[in-house]
Scaffold this motif. Structure first.
Motif, PDB file in Angstrom:
ATOM      1  N   THR A 342       0.384  -1.139   0.081  1.00 37.72           N
ATOM      2  CA  THR A 342      -0.087   0.080   0.255  1.00 37.72           C
ATOM      3  C   THR A 342       0.846   1.585   0.245  1.00 37.72           C
ATOM      4  N   HIS A 407       1.462  -4.339   7.762  1.00 41.02           N
ATOM      5  CA  HIS A 407       0.289  -5.234   7.660  1.00 41.02           C
ATOM      6  C   HIS A 407       0.506  -6.560   8.536  1.00 41.02           C
ATOM      7  N   ASP A 427      -6.404  -0.681   6.176  1.00 42.88           N
ATOM      8  CA  ASP A 427      -6.195  -0.834   4.558  1.00 42.88           C
ATOM      9  C   ASP A 427      -7.333  -1.153   3.811  1.00 42.88           C
ATOM     10  N   VAL A 429      -8.590  -2.503   0.017  1.00 45.63           N
ATOM     11  CA  VAL A 429      -8.095  -2.486  -0.624  1.00 45.63           C
ATOM     12  C   VAL A 429      -9.715  -3.289  -2.183  1.00 45.63           C
ATOM     13  N   ASP A 431     -10.469  -5.538  -4.200  1.00 44.60           N
ATOM     14  CA  ASP A 431     -10.466  -6.396  -5.718  1.00 44.60           C
ATOM     15  C   ASP A 431     -11.145  -5.813  -6.703  1.00 44.60           C
ATOM     16  N   ARG A 527       1.491   0.755  -8.031  1.00 42.58           N
ATOM     17  CA  ARG A 527       2.036  -0.150  -7.191  1.00 42.58           C
ATOM     18  C   ARG A 527       2.307  -1.366  -8.522  1.00 42.58           C
ATOM     19  N   THR A 537      -2.980   2.705  -5.318  1.00 41.00           N
ATOM     20  CA  THR A 537      -3.439   3.073  -4.658  1.00 41.00           C
ATOM     21  C   THR A 537      -4.091   4.889  -4.041  1.00 41.00           C
ATOM     22  N   ILE A 570      -5.887  -4.691  -8.563  1.00 44.78           N
ATOM     23  CA  ILE A 570      -5.772  -3.937  -7.342  1.00 44.78           C
ATOM     24  C   ILE A 570      -6.275  -2.952  -7.060  1.00 44.78           C
ATOM     25  N   GLY A 572      -6.198   0.348  -4.393  1.00 48.45           N
ATOM     26  CA  GLY A 572      -6.121   0.029  -3.113  1.00 48.45           C
ATOM     27  C   GLY A 572      -7.300   1.853  -2.447  1.00 48.45           C
ATOM     28  N   SER A 574      -6.080   2.974   0.354  1.00 52.27           N
ATOM     29  CA  SER A 574      -5.097   3.726   1.451  1.00 52.27           C
ATOM     30  C   SER A 574      -5.558   3.437   2.504  1.00 52.27           C
ATOM     31  N   ALA A 615     -15.005  -2.472   0.119  1.00 53.97           N
ATOM     32  CA  ALA A 615     -13.346  -2.802  -0.134  1.00 53.97           C
ATOM     33  C   ALA A 615     -13.294  -3.744   1.164  1.00 53.97           C
ATOM     34  N   HIS A 617     -11.038  -5.205   4.146  1.00 51.78           N
ATOM     35  CA  HIS A 617     -10.214  -3.751   5.098  1.00 51.78           C
ATOM     36  C   HIS A 617      -8.610  -5.333   6.371  1.00 51.78           C
TER      37      HIS A 617
END
Length: 667
Positions: A342, A407, A427, A429, A431, A527, A537, A570, A572, A574, A615, A617
Motif C-alpha cells: 500500500t 500489515h 487498509d 483494498v 479487488d 503498485r 492506491t 487491485i 487500494g 489507502s 473494500a 479491510h
C-alpha cells in the motif's frame, strides 16, 4: 504473601510436601538470621519501601506465571542467596577481613532480597526487550546497594539474583526472539547509564544511610547534604540522555563525574596522604584494607568518568542520512520489482531516509526525537530479514525502531520475536474483478454515477504535468483551500498533498464539470510487482465546496472501472489512520491522537466513506520493541505527521473538541 500462602493451602494436595517443608525451614532460618539479637536491622525508613516492593514483585510473578512458581522461585533463590552470603562472609570474617565482619553486624535477609530475585526470574518470562530492561534495572539496583551499604543482605541479594537466573530457566519454554542480541552500541549505553546511576545513588544515599559501610559510602559522605542531591539529579538526567544517545548526556555526565572525582580524590586520598592518614604498610592488615577502600572510594568516580569518555563515540545518536540521487535510483528498481504494498510508492517522497538490505529490500523511514518510523512495510518479497536488519541498523545509530502502518505478515513476524504491537488503522483494498455497483449497499454509488451522467460531469485520467495550465491552477487552489480550512496544519508522512501529486509516476483522476470547473481531485500511487503495474492506491482526496453531491464517489468508481479495463487486479483506498480493527479496539495512543486530530482531519468520516465501496479491510499495526517506549513514541509520531504543529493550535483543536462535545450533549 498471605495470598500466596492461601493459594498454596488450597492446592496442597498437588504441592510437593518436600517444597512445603523446605519453605518452612527457610522461614525459620530467615527469622533466626533476621531477628537474632546479635545482628542489627537495616534502616527503618527503608522497611516500608522494601515490603511494598516485595508485594509488587509477588503480584507480578503470580500474574506472569503462577503462585506456585512465584513461591518456589522465591524460596529457592532466597535460600541460596542467604546461605551463600552467610557462608562467604563468615569465612572471610574468620580470617579477619574487616568489611565482612562489618557486614555480618546486619541482618542477612530483607524483603528486597526476595523481591530482586523474583523480578530477575520474571524477566525470563517477558518479551525480549522488556525482560532485558528489567534485568538491567534489577542488576543496577543490586550493584548500587552492594557498593553503597555493604551489609550482609546486600551480598545475599547478589547471590539470590544469580540463583534466580538459574532457577527461572527450569521448565521455561523458548523465549520469542531469544536469538536477537543487543548491538555493541546498545550494550555501551546500558553500561554507561548504569555507571551514572551507581554514582548518583552514592551521592543521594550518602546522607540518608548512616550505617552504610560500602565502598561508595565514603564517596557520598564527603559531599555537602545540599550539593549531593543536585549532583545526583544531574547524573540521573545524564543517564536518561545517554540511554537515548544524546551528546548532551555525555557532556553533562562527564562534567558531573569529573567534579565528583576531583572532590572525592581530594577528600579521600590527597588530604589523608598529606595528613599522614594513609601510609602504605604492605598487603596485610585490616588498616591497610581500609586504606584501599578509601583509595577505591576516591578513584571509582574517576574511573567512571574515564569509562564515559571511552564509550562516548559508541553511544551518541547519529542524524538520519539524506537520500541521495543514487539511493533514489536504486529505490526505483526495488519498487518495480516488489513495490506492491500500500505505502510502497510513498518511499519516494521528500523527507524520507532510505535503507537498503543485503537481500535487495528497502525501507523508507523518518527519524523524529530519536524514534525511527518506517513508511509502511519493508519493500521486499520476504519482510522478515529486512525487519531484523533494519532494527539492528537503528540500534547502532541510537534510534528506537518503530515499524509503522505495517500489515499482518510483518507485524506477526515481529510479534513472534517478542515485539509489542498496537492497532493504528485499516487498509481498504478493492479487488477489481469482484467490484460491482449492483446490490442494495451500492445504491449511493449508482446514484452518484447516474447523477454525474445527467449533469455532464466527466472523469479525466491524467497527470499533473499533462494537465492544462487552467486545470493545474484549479488543482492548486483546491489543495490550498482545503489546507487553509483546517485548524491544524496539513499532515504529512503517510498522507500526501500537492507536492506529492506532481510526481510524474502519480496519476490524477479529476471530476470536471461541463463548465470546465474541477470539482474533485484524487491522486493515485502506482503498485508494481515483478516489473509490472498491478494497481493503484488512493492518496490525495480534495473536493470543491460546490461540487456535485456524490462527485467523490463517482471519481473513485471511474478509477476502478479504468483499472478493470486495463486488467489491473487491485485498487487500494489507502490506509485510514486510527481506525479500529475488526475484533480489536485501538490502543490508548491511537485514541488520544484521534481525539486531537479528528476535528481537523475527519478520520471517522473517511472510514465510513470507504465502507461504501465494499473494500476488504486489512489491519495496520505499529510494532515497537517494548511498551516502555510508548510515552516517547506518541509525541514523536505526532510531530512526524505534523512537524509544524504549534502548542496554540493544539489548544484550539482541543477547545473545538470540547465545544462539539458540549453541543452534542445539549441536544
Amino acid at each position: 504473601m498471605r495470598l500466596v500462602l492461601s493459594r498454596l493451602a488450597r492446592s496442597s494436595p498437588r504441592y510437593p510436601l518436600s517444597s512445603t517443608l523446605a519453605a518452612a525451614a527457610l522461614g525459620a532460618g530467615l527469622a533466626r538470621l533476621t531477628w537474632a539479637g546479635e545482628v542489627e536491622l537495616d534502616g527503618a525508613h527503608f522497611s516500608v519501601l522494601s515490603w511494598i516492593l516485595l508485594v509488587v514483585a509477588v503480584a507480578v510473578a503470580e500474574r506472569r506465571v503462577s503462585s506456585r512458581w512465584a513461591f518456589s522461585v522465591a524460596a529457592a533463590a532466597t535460600a541460596a542467596g542467604v546461605v551463600a552470603a552467610w557462608g562467604v562472609l563468615s569465612a572471610a570474617a574468620a580470617f579477619g577481613e574487616p568489611l565482612s565482619q562489618e557486614a555480618l553486624r546486619f541482618q542477612a535477609w530483607t524483603p528486597s532480597v526476595t523481591s530482586a530475585a523474583l523480578l530477575m526470574a520474571v524477566s525470563s518470562r517477558l518479551r525480549l526487550a522488556t525482560g532485558r530492561t528489567l534485568r538491567w534495572g534489577v542488576g543496577t539496583a543490586v550493584i548500587v546497594l552492594l557498593l553503597m551499604t555493604g551489609h550482609a543482605s546486600d551480598v545475599a541479594r547478589v547471590f539470590a539474583v544469580l540463583a534466580a537466573g538459574l532457577v527461572a530457566t527450569v521448565g521455561r519454554s523458548a523465549v520469542p526472539g531469544a536469538d536477537w542480541r543487543p548491538t555493541v552500541q546498545t550494550r555501551w549505553r546500558s553500561v554507561l547509564a548504569s555507571v551514572l546511576v551507581v554514582v548518583a545513588s552514592a551521592l543521594a544515599l550518602g546522607t540518608v544511610m548512616p550505617n552504610a559501610t560500602g565502598v561508595l559510602a565514603w564517596t557520598g559522605a564527603v559531599f555537602d547534604p545540599v550539593v549531593a542531591p543536585i549532583a545526583s539529579a544531574l547524573l540521573i538526567v545524564s543517564a536518561v540522555l545517554v540511554m537515548r544517545g544524546r551528546l548532551t548526556g555525555i557532556l553533562l555526565g562527564g562534567a558531573a563525574l569529573a567534579a565528583v572525582a576531583v572532590v572525592s580524590m581530594i577528600e579521600l586520598v590527597v588530604r589523608p596522604i598529606l595528613e599522614g592518614g594513609i601510609v602504605w604498610q604492605g598487603l596485610t592488615g585490616a588498616e591497610t584494607e581500609w586504606q584501599i577502600v578509601l583509595l577505591l572510594s576516591g578513584g571509582l568516580p574517576a574511573m567512571a568518568a574515564l569509562l564515559l569518555a571511552l564509550g562516548a563515540r559508541k553511544v551518541i545518536r547519529r542524524p538520519a542520512p539524506v537520500a541521495t540521487p543514487v539511493d533514489r535510483r536504486r529505490l526505483q528498481d526495488v519498487l518495480k520489482a516488489s513495490g506492491d504494498a500500500t505505502f510502497a510508492h510513498m518511499a519516494t517522497w521528500a523527507g524520507n531516509s532510505l535503507w537498503f538490505g543485503e537481500d535487495g529490500s528497502a525501507i523508507a523511514y523518518r527519524v523524529r526525537d530519536g524514534v525511527a518510523f518506517t513508511v509502511g512495510d519493508p519493500i521486499s518479497d520476504d519482510p522478515r530479514p529486512a525487519l531484523r536488519a533494519f532494527a539492528e541498523f537503528c540500534e547502532t545509530r541510537g534510534w528506537t525502531p518503530v515499524f509503522y502502518s505495517i500489515h499482518d505478515e510483518a507485524a506477526s513476524a515481529l510479534h513472534e520475536d517478542g515485539w509489542a504491537r498496537t492497532p493504528v488503522g485499516t487498509d481498504a483494498v478493492i479487488d477489481v474483478p469482484d467490484f460491482s455497483l449492483s446490490g442494495r449497499r451500492r445504491q449511493d454509488l449508482r446514484t452518484a454515477v447516474n447523477r454525474a451522467d445527467r449533469e455532464g460531469l466527466s472523469a479525466v485520467w491524467t497527470t499533473y504535468a499533462d494537465s492544462s495550465a487552467a486545470v493545474r491552477a484549479q488543482v492548486d487552489a483546491l489543495c490550498a483551500g482545503w489546507a487553509d480550512e483546517k485548524v491544524l496544519p496539513e499532515m504529512g508522512f503517510t498522507l500526501g498533498g500537492l507536492a506529492e501529486l506532481t510526481d510524474p509516476e502519480v496519476r490524477l483522476m479529476l471530476a470536471i464539470g461541463a463548465d470546465g470547473r474541477v470539482q474533485v481531485v484524487t491522486s493515485w500511487l502506482p503498485r508494481h510487482r515483478d516489473g509490472e503495474l498491478i494497481g493503484w492506491t488512493l492518496d490525495v482526496m480534495r473536493r470543491d465546496r460546490d461540487a456535485m453531491p456524490g462527485a467523490m464517489e463517482f471519481t473513485i468508481v471511474s478509477t476502478v472501472r479504468r483499472a478493470a479495463e486495463e486488467g489491473l487486479p487491485i485498487v487500494g483506498l489507502s490506509g485510514t489512520p486510527l481506525a479500529a480493527h475488526e475484533g480489536h479496539s485501538v490502543g490508548w495512543l491511537s485514541r488520544r491522537m484521534s481525539r486531537l486530530l479528528e476535528p481537523s482531519y475527519g478520520f471517522a468520516s473517511l472510514e465510513r466513506f470507504k465502507a461504501k465501496f465494499g473494500a476488504r479491510h486489512e489491519p495496520l499495526w505499529m510494532s515497537y520493541p517494548q511498551p516502555l517506549h510508548l510515552p516517547r513514541i506518541g509525541p514523536a509520531l505526532l510531530r512526524t505527521y505534523v512537524p509544524t504543529l504549534r502548542f496554540t493550535q493544539v489548544v484550539t483543536s482541543a477547545l473545538r473538541v470540547r465545544a462539539q462535545g458540549l453541543a452534542s450533549a445539549s441536544r
